[in-house]
Structures are given as C-alpha cells and as structure tokens.
Motif scaffolding. Structure first.
Motif, PDB file in Angstrom:
ATOM      1  N   ILE A 110       0.840  -1.205   0.000  1.00 57.30           N
ATOM      2  CA  ILE A 110       0.000   0.000   0.000  1.00 57.30           C
ATOM      3  C   ILE A 110       0.871   1.250   0.000  1.00 57.30           C
ATOM      4  CG2 ILE A 110      -1.713   1.303   1.306  1.00 57.30           C
ATOM      5  CD1 ILE A 110      -2.812  -1.349   2.318  1.00 57.30           C
ATOM      6  N   PHE A 111       1.906   1.255   0.867  1.00 62.10           N
ATOM      7  CA  PHE A 111       2.800   2.407   0.902  1.00 62.10           C
ATOM      8  C   PHE A 111       3.545   2.572  -0.422  1.00 62.10           C
ATOM      9  CE2 PHE A 111       2.414   1.727   5.533  1.00 62.10           C
ATOM     10  CZ  PHE A 111       2.111   3.025   5.916  1.00 62.10           C
ATOM     11  N   ASP A 112       3.881   1.441  -1.047  1.00 58.18           N
ATOM     12  CA  ASP A 112       4.565   1.495  -2.339  1.00 58.18           C
ATOM     13  C   ASP A 112       3.665   2.124  -3.392  1.00 58.18           C
ATOM     14  OD1 ASP A 112       6.834   0.916  -3.977  1.00 58.18           O
ATOM     15  OD2 ASP A 112       5.704  -0.728  -4.862  1.00 58.18           O
ATOM     16  N   ALA A 113       2.366   1.841  -3.327  1.00 58.65           N
ATOM     17  CA  ALA A 113       1.420   2.428  -4.281  1.00 58.65           C
ATOM     18  C   ALA A 113       1.172   3.903  -3.985  1.00 58.65           C
ATOM     19  CB  ALA A 113       0.103   1.658  -4.260  1.00 58.65           C
ATOM     20  N   ILE A 114       1.208   4.283  -2.712  1.00 60.59           N
ATOM     21  CA  ILE A 114       0.970   5.681  -2.342  1.00 60.59           C
ATOM     22  C   ILE A 114       2.019   6.595  -2.955  1.00 60.59           C
ATOM     23  CG2 ILE A 114       1.021   7.279  -0.374  1.00 60.59           C
ATOM     24  CD1 ILE A 114      -0.380   5.152   1.276  1.00 60.59           C
TER      25      ILE A 114
ATOM     26  N   VAL B 236       8.036  19.644  -3.262  1.00 57.79           N
ATOM     27  CA  VAL B 236       8.427  18.383  -2.633  1.00 57.79           C
ATOM     28  C   VAL B 236       7.375  17.315  -2.908  1.00 57.79           C
ATOM     29  CG1 VAL B 236       8.812  17.223  -0.418  1.00 57.79           C
ATOM     30  CG2 VAL B 236       9.854  19.451  -0.854  1.00 57.79           C
ATOM     31  N   PHE B 237       6.120  17.702  -2.811  1.00 60.09           N
ATOM     32  CA  PHE B 237       5.026  16.756  -3.003  1.00 60.09           C
ATOM     33  C   PHE B 237       5.057  16.132  -4.391  1.00 60.09           C
ATOM     34  CE2 PHE B 237       0.687  15.931  -4.506  1.00 60.09           C
ATOM     35  CZ  PHE B 237       0.246  15.027  -3.547  1.00 60.09           C
ATOM     36  N   ILE B 238       5.238  16.961  -5.413  1.00 58.11           N
ATOM     37  CA  ILE B 238       5.163  16.435  -6.788  1.00 58.11           C
ATOM     38  C   ILE B 238       6.468  15.785  -7.234  1.00 58.11           C
ATOM     39  CG2 ILE B 238       3.321  17.980  -7.509  1.00 58.11           C
ATOM     40  CD1 ILE B 238       6.797  18.768  -8.652  1.00 58.11           C
ATOM     41  N   GLY B 239       7.566  15.980  -6.493  1.00 47.31           N
ATOM     42  CA  GLY B 239       8.861  15.476  -6.945  1.00 47.31           C
ATOM     43  C   GLY B 239       9.303  14.170  -6.335  1.00 47.31           C
ATOM     44  N   ILE B 240       8.731  13.778  -5.206  1.00 46.48           N
ATOM     45  CA  ILE B 240       9.214  12.598  -4.504  1.00 46.48           C
ATOM     46  C   ILE B 240       9.134  11.310  -5.325  1.00 46.48           C
ATOM     47  CG2 ILE B 240       6.998  12.132  -3.369  1.00 46.48           C
ATOM     48  CD1 ILE B 240      10.497  11.753  -1.792  1.00 46.48           C
ATOM     49  N   PRO B 241       8.097  11.079  -6.160  1.00 49.36           N
ATOM     50  CA  PRO B 241       8.063   9.818  -6.908  1.00 49.36           C
ATOM     51  C   PRO B 241       9.214   9.655  -7.890  1.00 49.36           C
ATOM     52  CG  PRO B 241       5.914  10.889  -6.935  1.00 49.36           C
ATOM     53  CD  PRO B 241       6.893  11.889  -6.412  1.00 49.36           C
ATOM     54  N   PHE B 242       9.753  10.752  -8.404  1.00 51.12           N
ATOM     55  CA  PHE B 242      10.819  10.655  -9.398  1.00 51.12           C
ATOM     56  C   PHE B 242      12.084  10.044  -8.791  1.00 51.12           C
ATOM     57  CE2 PHE B 242       7.991  13.857 -11.096  1.00 51.12           C
ATOM     58  CZ  PHE B 242       7.958  13.568 -12.446  1.00 51.12           C
TER      59      PHE B 242
ATOM     60  N   ASP C 216       3.120   6.668  -5.820  1.00 49.64           N
ATOM     61  CA  ASP C 216       2.765   7.060  -7.188  1.00 49.64           C
ATOM     62  C   ASP C 216       1.597   8.036  -7.263  1.00 49.64           C
ATOM     63  OD1 ASP C 216       4.728   5.468  -8.335  1.00 49.64           O
ATOM     64  OD2 ASP C 216       3.446   3.688  -8.287  1.00 49.64           O
ATOM     65  N   ILE C 217       0.983   8.378  -6.140  1.00 48.39           N
ATOM     66  CA  ILE C 217      -0.179   9.264  -6.168  1.00 48.39           C
ATOM     67  C   ILE C 217       0.134  10.613  -6.822  1.00 48.39           C
ATOM     68  CG2 ILE C 217      -1.734  10.618  -4.706  1.00 48.39           C
ATOM     69  CD1 ILE C 217      -2.034   8.238  -2.900  1.00 48.39           C
ATOM     70  N   PRO C 218       1.256  11.269  -6.503  1.00 51.33           N
ATOM     71  CA  PRO C 218       1.542  12.547  -7.191  1.00 51.33           C
ATOM     72  C   PRO C 218       1.660  12.407  -8.698  1.00 51.33           C
ATOM     73  CG  PRO C 218       2.884  12.350  -5.225  1.00 51.33           C
ATOM     74  CD  PRO C 218       2.216  11.019  -5.412  1.00 51.33           C
ATOM     75  N   PHE C 219       1.992  11.203  -9.209  1.00 49.36           N
ATOM     76  CA  PHE C 219       2.022  10.991 -10.654  1.00 49.36           C
ATOM     77  C   PHE C 219       0.629  11.101 -11.251  1.00 49.36           C
ATOM     78  CE2 PHE C 219       6.124   8.355 -10.573  1.00 49.36           C
ATOM     79  CZ  PHE C 219       6.856   9.402 -11.084  1.00 49.36           C
ATOM     80  N   ALA C 220      -0.341  10.442 -10.606  1.00 52.00           N
ATOM     81  CA  ALA C 220      -1.685  10.326 -11.170  1.00 52.00           C
ATOM     82  C   ALA C 220      -2.594  11.473 -10.782  1.00 52.00           C
ATOM     83  CB  ALA C 220      -2.315   9.000 -10.725  1.00 52.00           C
ATOM     84  N   LEU C 221      -2.301  12.146  -9.681  1.00 46.37           N
ATOM     85  CA  LEU C 221      -3.187  13.195  -9.181  1.00 46.37           C
ATOM     86  C   LEU C 221      -3.084  14.442 -10.057  1.00 46.37           C
ATOM     87  CD1 LEU C 221      -5.082  13.501  -6.687  1.00 46.37           C
ATOM     88  CD2 LEU C 221      -3.215  14.748  -5.583  1.00 46.37           C
ATOM     89  N   PRO C 222      -4.204  14.990 -10.532  1.00 51.69           N
ATOM     90  CA  PRO C 222      -4.143  16.253 -11.286  1.00 51.69           C
ATOM     91  C   PRO C 222      -3.490  17.345 -10.444  1.00 51.69           C
ATOM     92  CG  PRO C 222      -6.302  15.240 -11.506  1.00 51.69           C
ATOM     93  CD  PRO C 222      -5.577  14.442 -10.467  1.00 51.69           C
ATOM     94  N   THR C 223      -2.676  18.158 -11.081  1.00 50.44           N
ATOM     95  CA  THR C 223      -1.921  19.154 -10.322  1.00 50.44           C
ATOM     96  C   THR C 223      -2.827  20.153  -9.629  1.00 50.44           C
ATOM     97  OG1 THR C 223      -1.676  20.465 -12.348  1.00 50.44           O
ATOM     98  CG2 THR C 223       0.099  18.940 -11.804  1.00 50.44           C
ATOM     99  N   ALA C 224      -3.961  20.490 -10.252  1.00 47.59           N
ATOM    100  CA  ALA C 224      -4.889  21.423  -9.608  1.00 47.59           C
ATOM    101  C   ALA C 224      -5.459  20.822  -8.328  1.00 47.59           C
ATOM    102  CB  ALA C 224      -6.015  21.789 -10.572  1.00 47.59           C
ATOM    103  N   VAL C 225      -5.772  19.521  -8.373  1.00 51.18           N
ATOM    104  CA  VAL C 225      -6.292  18.847  -7.180  1.00 51.18           C
ATOM    105  C   VAL C 225      -5.233  18.849  -6.084  1.00 51.18           C
ATOM    106  CG1 VAL C 225      -7.167  16.668  -6.255  1.00 51.18           C
ATOM    107  CG2 VAL C 225      -7.846  17.424  -8.542  1.00 51.18           C
TER     108      VAL C 225
END
Length: 277
Positions: free
Chosen positions: A95-99, A148-154, A101-110
């Motif tokens: 579950i944590f591994d899937a979390i 930081v939020f949008i960059g961590i998955p990279f 990837d959330i910034p990848f899929a989440l629309p930036t406005a959201v």
C-alpha cells in the motif's frame, strides 16, 4: 562478414533512426526552435531588460532556488523511502509502495487545492503551524511544500529498481570482511546507487522548476515574493506580450539544460568510476 553480422544484429537501423529523429524533431526540436526564434523579435537591449528586471529575476530565483532545495529534500527522503520499501518486509508495504505514485496520477490542480486547504491558517496542519508563527500557505514555504510533493516519486521510482538489483550477498561479504553497517552503505551500496540518485535528483528538479498547477494555488502569487517563473510567463501571455514570455521561457530552458547537462556529466563520470572499480 562483420558488416553482415552487424546488419543482422541491428535490423532496420536506418528506418528506426529516421523515425526517431523525425519524432524528436516534431515533438521537441521544432517547438523549442520556434521558442528561440520568437525572441529574435526583441532587440538585445530589450531582451536583456526583460530578463534582468526585478520581477523576472525574483521569479526565476524563486523557481530555481526552491526547486533545487526541494530536489535535495526529495533525494534524502526518497532514499529513506526506497530503503524501507526494498530492504524490509512489513504489513502494508504494498500500500505504501502504491501511495508513492499518487503525485504521478493526481491532477496538479487537485494537489494544489488539497495542499492549500491542509496548510491554510485554519487547516489541519496550517493551524498548529500558525500558532508557532509559521505560515505555509501563500508564502514561498508553500511553494517549497508543493514542489516536494510532486517530486518525490521521481527519486523513488528511479532508485528503487537499482537498489533491488544489488545482490544482498555483497552486503554480507562486506560484513564478513569486517565492514560496519555504515561502511557497507557508504562504500558499497551508495557508489552503485549514485548514478540513479543523480538521475532522480535531476528529474525531481526539472519537474519542480516547470510545475505550475499545484504551485499557484498555494503560492499566493505575490510579485517579487511568491511568484514563480511559469506564472509570470502566463501573465505575459495574457497581456499579449508574447516576446516577453518567450524571453523568460528561453532563460528557463537554458538554465534547466545547463543544470541537467552538468548532472548528466557527473552521472557519466560516476558510472565510469564504478566500472573501473
């Protein structure tokens, strides 16, 4: 004979190379060339005046400075996350591994709205921070948090497969040879991960510099204080000052290219050292 072998080994090289160059030219090179050519509508003095204006310099400093700091934080936090997900087994690990990837899929406005509501002065995190005298939303700190939020998955997704491929027997051998746990990490594991770490850092930095949607909601967008360069470009476009917008965009393009080029050179150097060792 060798030429025939090479042709069989790489079938269709001419066709694939032609398609690759055509695709890259249409998608990447031609738009970038158009961006650069648009700036020629300005004289050198006009171009210099635009990019050295106080508002432009502050916007560029905000974007690149906070993006660099966010990439450093993402690199450190990402390494901790990768180590935990790769080297340990615990309930909910998938579950944590899937979390991640959330910034990848989440629309930036959201993402921007969620972060703004969370860190607003009456938000869940913003309220206790406000009592401590720390204001996050509508300040440069908010921009940093969004980056930081949008960059961590990279970082995580770049380093994770490399760490998974490192044989655990190497660590055991180092331990048998008398290396401590920290010596094993610094002298055995990190040198192998260093190229991937640089790649993750570069990707997180590049994404943060160009981020727009999630940042404008939490930034406050005050000129010379919390205004990012992409927003200034949009403002200039809305004012029909297209040449001004492209001038700022060209500066961002050149600066990003130089940073990524330097990181790639360091990455190649580190890879060559790993191969030689």
């Amino acid at each position: 004979m060798s030429a025939a072998i090479r042709r069989r080994t790489l079938p269709g090289f001419g066709l694939t190379m032609g398609l690759t160059l055509t695709w890259l030219s249409i998608i990447v090179l031609i738009p970038l060339a158009g961006l650069v050519l648009k700036t020629f509508e300005l004289s050198l003095d006009q171009f210099w005046g635009i990019i050295t204006s106080r508002r432009t310099l502050n916007a560029l400093k905000t974007s690149f400075g906070l993006a660099f700091l966010a990439a450093i934080v993402n690199l450190i936090a990402g390494m901790v996350i990768v180590w935990a997900l790769t080297r340990y087994r615990f309930p909910g690990r998938r579950i944590f591994d899937a979390i991640v990837d959330i910034p990848f899929a989440l629309p930036t406005a959201v993402a921007g709205v969620a972060l703004t509501s969370l860190f607003a002065q009456k938000g869940w995190l913003g309220a206790p921070l406000a009592e401590l005298g720390i204001k996050v939303a509508f300040t440069p700190i908010g921009i940093f948090v969004a980056m930081v939020f949008i960059g961590i998955p990279f970082v995580v997704r770049t380093v994770q497969p490399v760490l998974q491929d490192i044989d655990k027997e190497i660590e055991e051998v180092a331990t048998c040879l008398g290396a401590s746990r920290w010596q094993t990490i610094w002298r055995v594991i990190l040198p192998s991960l260093f190229p991937a770490m640089l790649t993750g850092f570069a990707l997180a930095f590049a994404r943060a510099v160009g981020e727009y949607g999630s940042v404008i909601f939490i930034a406050g967008n005050l000129p010379n204080i919390s205004e990012i360069a992409p927003l200034l470009i949009v403002i200039r476009l809305s004012e029909f000052r297209y040449a001004d917008a492209t001038a700022i965009a060209v500066v961002m393009l050149l600066a990003s290219f130089l940073v990524i080029f330097a990181i790639n050179r360091i990455q190649r150097w580190s890879q060559s050292r790993v191969v030689q060792s």
